[in-house]
Scaffold this active site. Structure first.
Site, mmCIF file in Angstrom:
data_model
loop_
_atom_site.group_PDB
_atom_site.id
_atom_site.type_symbol
_atom_site.label_atom_id
_atom_site.label_comp_id
_atom_site.label_asym_id
_atom_site.label_seq_id
_atom_site.Cartn_x
_atom_site.Cartn_y
_atom_site.Cartn_z
ATOM 1 N N ARG A 1 0.848 -1.207 0.000
ATOM 2 C CA ARG A 1 0.000 0.000 0.000
ATOM 3 C C ARG A 1 0.877 1.248 0.000
ATOM 4 O O ARG A 1 0.570 2.225 -0.687
ATOM 5 C CB ARG A 1 -0.930 0.010 1.227
ATOM 6 C CG ARG A 1 -2.161 -0.855 1.058
ATOM 7 C CD ARG A 1 -3.173 -0.615 2.180
ATOM 8 N NE ARG A 1 -2.751 -1.185 3.451
ATOM 9 C CZ ARG A 1 -2.970 -2.440 3.830
ATOM 10 N NH1 ARG A 1 -3.609 -3.262 3.031
ATOM 11 N NH2 ARG A 1 -2.562 -2.867 5.011
ATOM 12 N N ASN B 1 -20.086 -2.358 -7.512
ATOM 13 C CA ASN B 1 -20.283 -3.749 -7.147
ATOM 14 C C ASN B 1 -20.394 -4.577 -8.434
ATOM 15 O O ASN B 1 -21.376 -4.490 -9.143
ATOM 16 C CB ASN B 1 -21.568 -3.839 -6.308
ATOM 17 C CG ASN B 1 -21.815 -5.218 -5.752
ATOM 18 O OD1 ASN B 1 -22.918 -5.526 -5.335
ATOM 19 N ND2 ASN B 1 -20.801 -6.055 -5.733
ATOM 20 N N CYS C 1 -1.744 -14.477 -4.060
ATOM 21 C CA CYS C 1 -1.483 -14.953 -2.692
ATOM 22 C C CYS C 1 -1.633 -16.471 -2.634
ATOM 23 O O CYS C 1 -1.748 -17.044 -1.555
ATOM 24 C CB CYS C 1 -2.398 -14.266 -1.691
ATOM 25 S SG CYS C 1 -4.133 -14.534 -2.011
HETATM 26 N N1 SAH Z 1 -7.154 -5.778 -2.147
HETATM 27 C C1 SAH Z 1 -7.797 -5.999 -0.875
HETATM 28 C C2 SAH Z 1 -7.962 -7.463 -0.537
HETATM 29 C C3 SAH Z 1 -8.670 -8.254 -1.591
HETATM 30 S S1 SAH Z 1 -9.421 -9.702 -0.977
HETATM 31 C C4 SAH Z 1 -7.033 -5.269 0.213
HETATM 32 O O1 SAH Z 1 -5.879 -4.928 0.007
HETATM 33 O O2 SAH Z 1 -7.601 -5.061 1.290
HETATM 34 C C5 SAH Z 1 -10.278 -10.237 -2.365
HETATM 35 C C6 SAH Z 1 -11.570 -9.483 -2.659
HETATM 36 O O3 SAH Z 1 -12.002 -9.918 -3.931
HETATM 37 C C7 SAH Z 1 -12.716 -9.754 -1.703
HETATM 38 O O4 SAH Z 1 -13.181 -8.532 -1.196
HETATM 39 C C8 SAH Z 1 -13.806 -10.421 -2.567
HETATM 40 O O5 SAH Z 1 -15.110 -9.966 -2.255
HETATM 41 C C9 SAH Z 1 -13.424 -9.957 -3.948
HETATM 42 N N2 SAH Z 1 -13.781 -10.831 -5.077
HETATM 43 C C10 SAH Z 1 -13.638 -12.160 -5.185
HETATM 44 N N3 SAH Z 1 -13.950 -12.579 -6.426
HETATM 45 C C11 SAH Z 1 -14.318 -11.471 -7.121
HETATM 46 C C12 SAH Z 1 -14.738 -11.237 -8.463
HETATM 47 N N4 SAH Z 1 -14.815 -12.230 -9.352
HETATM 48 N N5 SAH Z 1 -15.017 -9.977 -8.838
HETATM 49 C C13 SAH Z 1 -14.929 -8.956 -7.936
HETATM 50 N N6 SAH Z 1 -14.509 -9.117 -6.676
HETATM 51 C C14 SAH Z 1 -14.221 -10.356 -6.267
#
Ligand code: SAH
Length: 395
Positions: free
Chosen positions: A211, A276, A339
């Protein structure tokens, strides 16, 4: 003490101080130890290799507490280990601009299966191994003494606990129940998170260093933050002077908290949008709509839980990188992460290179990223390296 004897030749990983003993490496276990019981580990000739905690149902049948034969595993053992773990993070913990920080990272901190995260006045623990489960009350007592806090909460991950033959566990271990939202300060960024309901223990502390990097790279750029969760990278980008941030996530509750976080940071509402949507679909729609961006973050959930899923996962990583590359303005930055432990850095780099090529673009890697310093990689335990990322500049 009850003993575990290894098959001939199976001591080599332990001699390199790798802490895991798989069931297949074991010749015999004497005395029928119970879940979490402390046992002596011997090679095939009967020579002691140290002391471990036993987990009768797990494929990882035992994890080493110590490779020092005369070290006793008792209450003071855990105090020493916890104190050392906290001391390694002294600088981070004394930084008033960093009130969220991991305090204990399992095997990397010589405390197998134990995770402790600090969010302001609250500690959140995960007990993911029968051995630490057995010492839970001792560990909680020591944590209270070592780290001033209002409460200690448990968020042990159910799936991992099941493999250890342990029931799921969540709730207050000591002190006050955390409020529904706890706020942390990260270099001036304010993040509210839910200890009871958030992902992991509430927040992605492992992305702290990244970040900070995104903050530095975002000045004057339009940012698309894919898989935004509660706005972690998006807020860093605006702090760093991004012109606009578009956050995409498929979870409405996560985006609600993201919106709350953007408000708490006082950014002009014109500078950000929360949408969303499914990333796989919306990137294609953006292409059709000829949208473009100067910096795109791809931080998806773990696409591969196991080695078996890694082909499908590789396709998914490639797909989003390809779609993102196609939306990038010249000179733009692709900030892409995996990850999944099953996808290593060379493979992830190849996937990204193929994706950029197939998008008809050229690029260079400017930065390699990993999990933050409070999630260190134990030298004898390379499995603890799970987060990989690349910053690629596209021509
Ligand atoms: N980048 C974030 C962590 C991401 S965790 C941070 O730094 O805090 C992964 C996220 O991807 C979750 O919030 C989940 O809701 C979302 N997610 C999973 N599959 C997805 C998809 N196909 N399209 C959009 N969001 C998705």
């Amino acid at each position: 003490m009850k003993t575990l004897q290894l098959n001939k030749g199976r001591e080599s990983s332990l001699l390199r101080r790798h802490p895991w003993i798989f069931s297949g490496a074991i010749d015999r276990v004497t005395g029928n130890p119970s879940s979490g019981e402390t046992i002596r580990v011997q090679d095939a000739s009967g020579k002691s290799l140290g002391v471990a905690g036993y987990s009768p149902t797990s494929q990882i049948r035992a994890r080493m507490w110590t490779f020092t034969n005369d070290e006793v595993v008792d209450e003071s053992f855990f105090l020493r280990r916890l104190r050392a773990s906290v001391a390694r993070r002294e600088t981070m913990l004394n930084d008033p601009q960093r009130t969220g920080c991991r305090l204990v990272y399992g095997e990397s901190d010589d405390l197998p299966g134990l995770i402790v995260d600090r969010y302001g006045d609250y500690l959140v623990c995960q007990f993911l191994f029968a051995g630490v489960e057995k010492w839970k009350s001792v560990i909680v007592e020591h944590l209270r003494a070592l780290v001033p806090c209002k409460g200690i909460y448990e968020r042990s991950e159910a799936a991992v606990r099941a493999r250890e033959g342990l029931e799921p566990a969540q709730g207050v271990l000591w002190g006050e129940e955390p409020p529904e939202l706890v706020e942390i300060n990260e270099q001036g960024r304010r993040y509210a998170l839910s200890i009871a309901h958030g992902h992991k223990t509430g927040f992605y502390l492992d992305q702290y260093d990244n970040r900070e990097l995104v903050r530095q790279l975002s000045t004057g750029r339009s940012v698309l933050n894919c898989f935004a969760y509660t706005g972690g990278f998006g807020i860093a980008a605006l702090q760093g002077g991004a012109t606009h941030v578009l956050n995409i996530d498929s979870s409405a509750p996560s985006l609600e908290l993201a919106a709350e976080n953007f408000r708490r940071n006082g950014f002009d509402a014109q500078r950000y949008t929360n949408t969303n949507a499914n990333v796989f679909e919306i990137l294609r729609e953006f292409k059709q709509g000829q949208r473009s961006f100067d910096l795109i973050v791809l931080d998806p959930p773990k696409f591969a839980e196991t080695k078996a899923q890694f082909k499908r996962a590789a396709r998914a990583y490639k797909d989003i990188a390809l779609q993102a590359a196609a939306l990038m303005n010249p000179g733009g930055l692709l900030v892409t992460f995996s990850c999944s432990g099953a996808i290593d850095l060379p493979l992830f780099q190849k996937i990204t290179a193929d994706a950029v090529l197939d998008a008809g673009r050229q690029g260079q890697i400017q930065h390699y990223m990993h999990q933050s310093a409070d999630h260190p990689v134990g030298l004898p335990f390379p499995e603890s390296l799970y987060l990989k990322g690349l910053v690629c500049r596209l021509d």
